[in-house]
Design an enzyme around this catalytic site. Structure first.
Site, mmCIF file in Angstrom:
data_model
loop_
_atom_site.group_PDB
_atom_site.id
_atom_site.type_symbol
_atom_site.label_atom_id
_atom_site.label_comp_id
_atom_site.label_asym_id
_atom_site.label_seq_id
_atom_site.Cartn_x
_atom_site.Cartn_y
_atom_site.Cartn_z
ATOM 1 C CD1 TRP A 194 14.458 -5.498 11.303
ATOM 2 C CD2 TRP A 194 12.585 -6.514 11.948
ATOM 3 N NE1 TRP A 194 13.588 -4.544 11.732
ATOM 4 C CE2 TRP A 194 12.425 -5.139 12.137
ATOM 5 C CE3 TRP A 194 11.539 -7.377 12.285
ATOM 6 C CZ2 TRP A 194 11.261 -4.600 12.647
ATOM 7 C CZ3 TRP A 194 10.374 -6.830 12.786
ATOM 8 C CH2 TRP A 194 10.257 -5.460 12.953
ATOM 9 C CD GLU A 215 14.781 -14.115 1.757
ATOM 10 O OE1 GLU A 215 15.424 -14.346 0.727
ATOM 11 O OE2 GLU A 215 15.152 -14.466 2.888
ATOM 12 C CB SER A 228 16.708 -1.677 1.347
ATOM 13 O OG SER A 228 15.379 -1.956 1.699
ATOM 14 C CG HIS A 269 -24.516 -11.720 -6.501
ATOM 15 N ND1 HIS A 269 -25.731 -11.234 -6.925
ATOM 16 C CD2 HIS A 269 -24.753 -12.380 -5.342
ATOM 17 C CE1 HIS A 269 -26.677 -11.573 -6.039
ATOM 18 N NE2 HIS A 269 -26.101 -12.270 -5.079
ATOM 19 C CD GLN A 270 -20.938 -9.571 -14.926
ATOM 20 O OE1 GLN A 270 -20.781 -8.347 -14.916
ATOM 21 N NE2 GLN A 270 -21.527 -10.202 -15.909
ATOM 22 C CB CYS A 286 22.771 -12.658 11.252
ATOM 23 S SG CYS A 286 22.328 -14.080 12.261
#
Ligand SMILES: Cc1cc2nc3c(=O)[nH]c(=O)nc-3n(C[C@H](O)[C@H](O)[C@H](O)COP(=O)(O)OP(=O)(O)OC[C@H]3O[C@@H](n4cnc5c(N)ncnc54)[C@H](O)[C@@H]3O)c2cc1C
Length: 404
Positions: A162, A384, A136, A299-300, A128
């Site tokens: 979160w 992360e 951030s 198909h290319q 946590c």
């Protein structure tokens, strides 16, 4: 890089095959159901525990591998099965890694086994850190830890946002501010043991992807934990705070955000698992689906896209393996951990979107797993350390400047 090899030894190949088998037999068939239910997949984690894939011993053995490759190899296979279930199986390890990195030997012995429990009595752990106003920017955490001198207990107050396994975990590792004036340097990590009064789950989030993984707020209201729950111990904390105060007084720069550098390749490997799943599915489909009288792979425009997908996935894996290897051989000095996570996250988002394109209308339906993988992949640009935070770490490591 002397000694770096891409050849997996016998043990690593065996582990890769063992995890792949579990992912294919157990995880994949369960993935759509748990995504729809948006609940923690207890029966699947139970099965992972029964074979030893969920448990302290597996993670400890993988982490001890001197090449560093075992963990990314295993994670790629598990997350190839499904990322939501993969995170349900692997989420406890985020907390375990924090205990391992910051705790004393006694704390390792006491808490690491409790992060997982046993096959008969599963336990979960949660790490946590994030808060509603500090994701951030982890230096601005508001959750406070105060020492009650009379009892020797730490008292934690605040709210975490979160949190993977938040509120349903047995062990919560909580990062809190001890001295707010020191910002990120004034923080410490505490173990909140199972059943501690004052810790509760707040809102459970309804998510875009990885929906089998439980994510929720964690509320800490006068949570009291004994002194032995401070990771690293009081003496080490006091020394660290004294050094931080000295550095602050002398105006020294805060060290670059490098704490997570060594664990980032493992996160990158998860993203590669999703990308590879989508690529393989699209490759098979493109060989079978016909348009204008021939398989669409002929198909290319589609054939070249498949070539790009394979190339990007291999490139991302090379960065992940390099960083995982280097973390065990002299360290990461140029942001290699962040490079690997940045690239793997971007590749997963791009590859799942392109695979969906190859599937056409099929890919846009909920019966098609590519639709789910496309939703799951996006988290790898966010948690992360977001895409931009990886760039920040790399730029600072390369320039030595306070890029920001
Ligand atoms: C499913 C899920 C599971 C999670 N699990 C956990 C968990 O177990 N434990 C935990 O502690 N946290 C967890 N998180 C939180 C996660 O780590 C944060 O969401 C993440 O760090 C981003 O923080 P934020 O959401 O506050 O975004 P913000 O920090 O507000 O960022 C918003 C945007 O601004 C950009 N930005 C921010 N700062 C800068 C800058 N300096 N330069 C350029 N761009 C910048 C970001 O890159 C992003 O694009 C989880 C999140 C999710 C969604």
């Amino acid at each position: 890089m002397a000694g770096f090899s891409l050849a997996l030894d016998d043990d690593q190949q065996q582990i890769r095959n063992w995890v792949h088998d579990f992912a294919e037999r157990v995880v994949r068939p369960a993935a759509a159901e748990w995504d729809e239910r948006e609940e923690f997949p207890w029966p699947v984690v139970q099965e992972a525990a029964a074979i030893g894939l969920y448990g302290f011993d597996f993670v400890a053995n993988a982490a001890l591998d001197p090449t560093g490759l075992t963990l990314p190899v295993a994670l790629e296979e598990l997350f190839w099965g499904d990322a939501g279930i993969g995170l349900a199986v692997f989420g406890s390890s985020l907390a375990a890694a924090a205990i391992f990195a910051n705790g004393t030997a006694e704390q390792h012995g006491e808490w690491l086994p409790q992060c997982y429990g046993t096959a008969d009595r599963l336990m979960l752990a949660a790490f946590c850190v994030s808060e509603a106003d500090a994701g951030s920017d982890v230096s601005s955490l508001r959750t406070r830890a105060r020492l009650d001198e009379a009892t020797g207990e730490w008292v934690l107050d605040g709210a975490k946002a979160w949190i993977t396994n938040g509120g349903i975990a047995d062990v919560h590792v909580v990062v809190a501010t001890v001295d707010p004036a020191l910002g990120g340097r004034g923080q410490a990590a505490f173990v909140v043991p199972p059943g501690t009064a004052g810790l509760s789950q707040g809102t459970k989030y309804r998510k875009h992807g990885i929906r089998a993984s439980h994510t929720a707020e964690v509320v800490l209201d006068g949570v009291r934990v004994p002194g032995r729950c401070l990771l690293g111990g009081k003496e080490r904390l006091d020394e660290r705070l004294a050094r931080a105060r000295e550095a602050q007084a002398s105006g020294a720069a805060q060290p670059a955000m490098s704490t997570f550098e060594a664990t980032r390749p493992a996160v990158g490997a998860q993203a590669i698992g999703i990308a590879r799943a989508a690529y393989e599915y699209a490759l098979e489909y493109a060989g079978e689906r016909r348009a204008f009288g021939r398989p669409i792979a002929e198909h290319q425009g589609i054939g070249f896209l498949l070539a790009d997908l394979a190339t990007e996935i291999d490139a991302a894996r090379l960065l992940v393996w390099r960083a995982a290897w280097q973390a065990n051989h002299g360290g990461l000095h140029r942001g290699e951990g962040s490079m690997s996570k940045l690239k793997a996250g971007r590749v997963a988002v791009w590859a799942t979107e392109r695979a969906l394109q190859i599937l056409g209308g099929q890919g846009y339906t909920r019966d098609c797993p590519v639709e789910r993988w496309h939703r799951d992949a996006k988290i790898y640009d966010i948690f992360e350390g977001t895409e931009q935070i990886q760039q920040l770490v790399i730029a600072r490591a390369l320039t030595g400047l306070r890029v920001g």
